[in-house]
Design a protein around this motif. Structure first.
Motif, PDB file in Angstrom:
ATOM      1  N   LEU A   1      31.161  43.252  38.266  1.00  0.00           N
ATOM      2  CA  LEU A   1      31.387  43.989  37.022  1.00  0.00           C
ATOM      3  C   LEU A   1      32.182  45.270  37.276  1.00  0.00           C
ATOM      4  O   LEU A   1      32.970  45.698  36.424  1.00  0.00           O
ATOM      5  CB  LEU A   1      30.050  44.304  36.352  1.00  0.00           C
ATOM      6  CG  LEU A   1      29.270  43.095  35.848  1.00  0.00           C
ATOM      7  CD1 LEU A   1      27.950  43.537  35.227  1.00  0.00           C
ATOM      8  CD2 LEU A   1      30.085  42.287  34.848  1.00  0.00           C
ATOM      9  N   ALA A   2      31.961  45.875  38.440  1.00  0.00           N
ATOM     10  CA  ALA A   2      32.744  47.056  38.803  1.00  0.00           C
ATOM     11  C   ALA A   2      34.228  46.704  38.914  1.00  0.00           C
ATOM     12  O   ALA A   2      35.102  47.494  38.545  1.00  0.00           O
ATOM     13  CB  ALA A   2      32.241  47.654  40.112  1.00  0.00           C
ATOM     14  N   LYS A   3      34.497  45.506  39.420  1.00  0.00           N
ATOM     15  CA  LYS A   3      35.891  45.056  39.499  1.00  0.00           C
ATOM     16  C   LYS A   3      36.470  44.853  38.102  1.00  0.00           C
ATOM     17  O   LYS A   3      37.624  45.205  37.834  1.00  0.00           O
ATOM     18  CB  LYS A   3      35.979  43.763  40.306  1.00  0.00           C
ATOM     19  CG  LYS A   3      35.779  43.937  41.801  1.00  0.00           C
ATOM     20  CD  LYS A   3      35.949  42.619  42.541  1.00  0.00           C
ATOM     21  CE  LYS A   3      35.794  42.815  44.046  1.00  0.00           C
ATOM     22  NZ  LYS A   3      35.965  41.536  44.786  1.00  0.00           N
ATOM     23  N   ALA A   4      35.668  44.287  37.205  1.00  0.00           N
ATOM     24  CA  ALA A   4      36.131  44.095  35.830  1.00  0.00           C
ATOM     25  C   ALA A   4      36.529  45.433  35.214  1.00  0.00           C
ATOM     26  O   ALA A   4      37.597  45.566  34.601  1.00  0.00           O
ATOM     27  CB  ALA A   4      35.045  43.422  34.995  1.00  0.00           C
ATOM     28  N   ASP A   5      35.675  46.429  35.378  1.00  0.00           N
ATOM     29  CA  ASP A   5      35.967  47.756  34.830  1.00  0.00           C
ATOM     30  C   ASP A   5      37.184  48.386  35.499  1.00  0.00           C
ATOM     31  O   ASP A   5      38.041  48.973  34.832  1.00  0.00           O
ATOM     32  CB  ASP A   5      34.758  48.678  35.011  1.00  0.00           C
ATOM     33  CG  ASP A   5      33.602  48.329  34.095  1.00  0.00           C
ATOM     34  OD1 ASP A   5      33.834  47.652  33.076  1.00  0.00           O
ATOM     35  OD2 ASP A   5      32.468  48.737  34.392  1.00  0.00           O
ATOM     36  N   LYS A   6      37.268  48.239  36.818  1.00  0.00           N
ATOM     37  CA  LYS A   6      38.383  48.833  37.554  1.00  0.00           C
ATOM     38  C   LYS A   6      39.715  48.265  37.087  1.00  0.00           C
ATOM     39  O   LYS A   6      40.667  49.009  36.824  1.00  0.00           O
ATOM     40  CB  LYS A   6      38.215  48.584  39.048  1.00  0.00           C
ATOM     41  CG  LYS A   6      39.348  49.171  39.897  1.00  0.00           C
ATOM     42  CD  LYS A   6      39.240  48.771  41.356  1.00  0.00           C
ATOM     43  CE  LYS A   6      39.688  47.332  41.565  1.00  0.00           C
ATOM     44  NZ  LYS A   6      39.779  46.960  42.999  1.00  0.00           N
ATOM     45  N   TYR A   7      39.790  46.963  36.974  1.00  0.00           N
ATOM     46  CA  TYR A   7      41.046  46.337  36.572  1.00  0.00           C
ATOM     47  C   TYR A   7      41.388  46.655  35.125  1.00  0.00           C
ATOM     48  O   TYR A   7      42.554  46.890  34.790  1.00  0.00           O
ATOM     49  CB  TYR A   7      40.981  44.833  36.787  1.00  0.00           C
ATOM     50  CG  TYR A   7      41.017  44.433  38.237  1.00  0.00           C
ATOM     51  CD1 TYR A   7      42.020  44.890  39.087  1.00  0.00           C
ATOM     52  CD2 TYR A   7      40.052  43.587  38.780  1.00  0.00           C
ATOM     53  CE1 TYR A   7      42.054  44.534  40.426  1.00  0.00           C
ATOM     54  CE2 TYR A   7      40.078  43.218  40.118  1.00  0.00           C
ATOM     55  CZ  TYR A   7      41.079  43.698  40.936  1.00  0.00           C
ATOM     56  OH  TYR A   7      41.121  43.335  42.263  1.00  0.00           O
ATOM     57  N   ALA A   8      40.383  46.669  34.239  1.00  0.00           N
ATOM     58  CA  ALA A   8      40.642  46.987  32.841  1.00  0.00           C
ATOM     59  C   ALA A   8      41.139  48.424  32.690  1.00  0.00           C
ATOM     60  O   ALA A   8      42.101  48.688  31.966  1.00  0.00           O
ATOM     61  CB  ALA A   8      39.375  46.783  32.011  1.00  0.00           C
TER      62      ALA A   8
END
Length: 253
Positions: free
Chosen positions: A127-134
């Protein structure tokens, strides 16, 4: 963000392909054979064919200036095929070749948010990756140049806002997996600011309220969806289901 007809058309400019990147640099072809290999990607009949053509291009022209563009197209093709493993592989390779490729960031953000489950041992990492990319995509989209110079300003602004909306949707999905429903609603509403009347986002808001057991808010949000003109029949069915579940939930309180 699957490759729509508009986006595919926008890739093609003067016989070459453009990427969803904030880099702004126009890559150059070094030979007729390289151009043929690039055009094979665009002319491929299906997503699997596009990936095959991308691999062929990079196998023959590893230093091609179209590497980032080609890998992005492979990323989008893998997403279209619902192959998450390949989507991650090509998405990561895209960002290695082109760190400003917000298109790949949006695909990865959405993918990590939708492929993460509540009890995954690495849930927060994904989920941290999802936020980072967004968030990375949002930052790049603030001043992103047109992907094609002859696109009208209004058309470009509408597309840019669509991508901004997609970034907020991905963060909203990630928040929902965390059961942070207020944060989820807030992100969906930011997405709605960019794309007013977005039926998908309005339905997601109603769902987030339902998951939070805020039944009155869920019913009101579902009613807003159902009041839309030209409502997609599938969206209508989903909104009706959400409303029925919210009404039932309210009755048991």
């Amino acid at each position: 963000m699957r490759i729509t007809k508009w986006i595919v058309g926008a890739f093609l400019f003067s016989g070459v392909l453009m990427a969803q990147s904030a880099d702004g640099k126009q890559p150059k072809l070094k030979s007729q054979k390289e151009q043929d290999a690039v055009m094979a990607i665009f002319n491929a009949a299906d997503p699997a064919g596009r990936i095959t053509a991308v691999d062929a291009l990079l196998g023959k022209f590893a230093d091609s200036e179209y590497k980032g563009t080609a890998l992005f197209i492979a990323t989008a093709a893998a997403e279209e095929m619902n192959n998450w493993e390949k989507t991650v592989i090509y998405g990561d390779r895209t960002l290695e070749a082109d760190p400003k490729n917000y298109g790949a960031m949006l695909i990865l953000a959405r993918g990590y948010a939708t492929h993460t489950r509540e009890f995954d041992f690495d849930k927060e990492e994904k989920l941290a990756k999802a936020d980072k990319y967004a968030k990375g995509a949002l930052e790049l989209l603030k001043n992103a140049p047109k992907i094609r110079p002859d696109i009208q300003d209004e058309q470009w602004e509408a597309q840019r806002k669509t991508w901004i909306s997609e970034a907020h949707e991905a963060m909203g999905l990630a928040a929902s997996v965390r059961k942070k429903y207020d944060d989820s609603v807030a992100e969906y509403k930011l997405g709605l600011e960019a794309t007013p009347g977005n039926q998908n986002l309005m339905t997601r808001i109603a769902t987030a309220y339902l998951d939070a057991k805020k039944y009155d808010e869920s019913i009101a949000a579902a009613n807003q969806v159902l009041a839309l003109s030209g409502l997609n029949p599938q969206v209508k069915s989903i909104a009706e289901n959400i409303k029925a579940r919210a009404v039932a939930g309210k009755a048991t309180k």
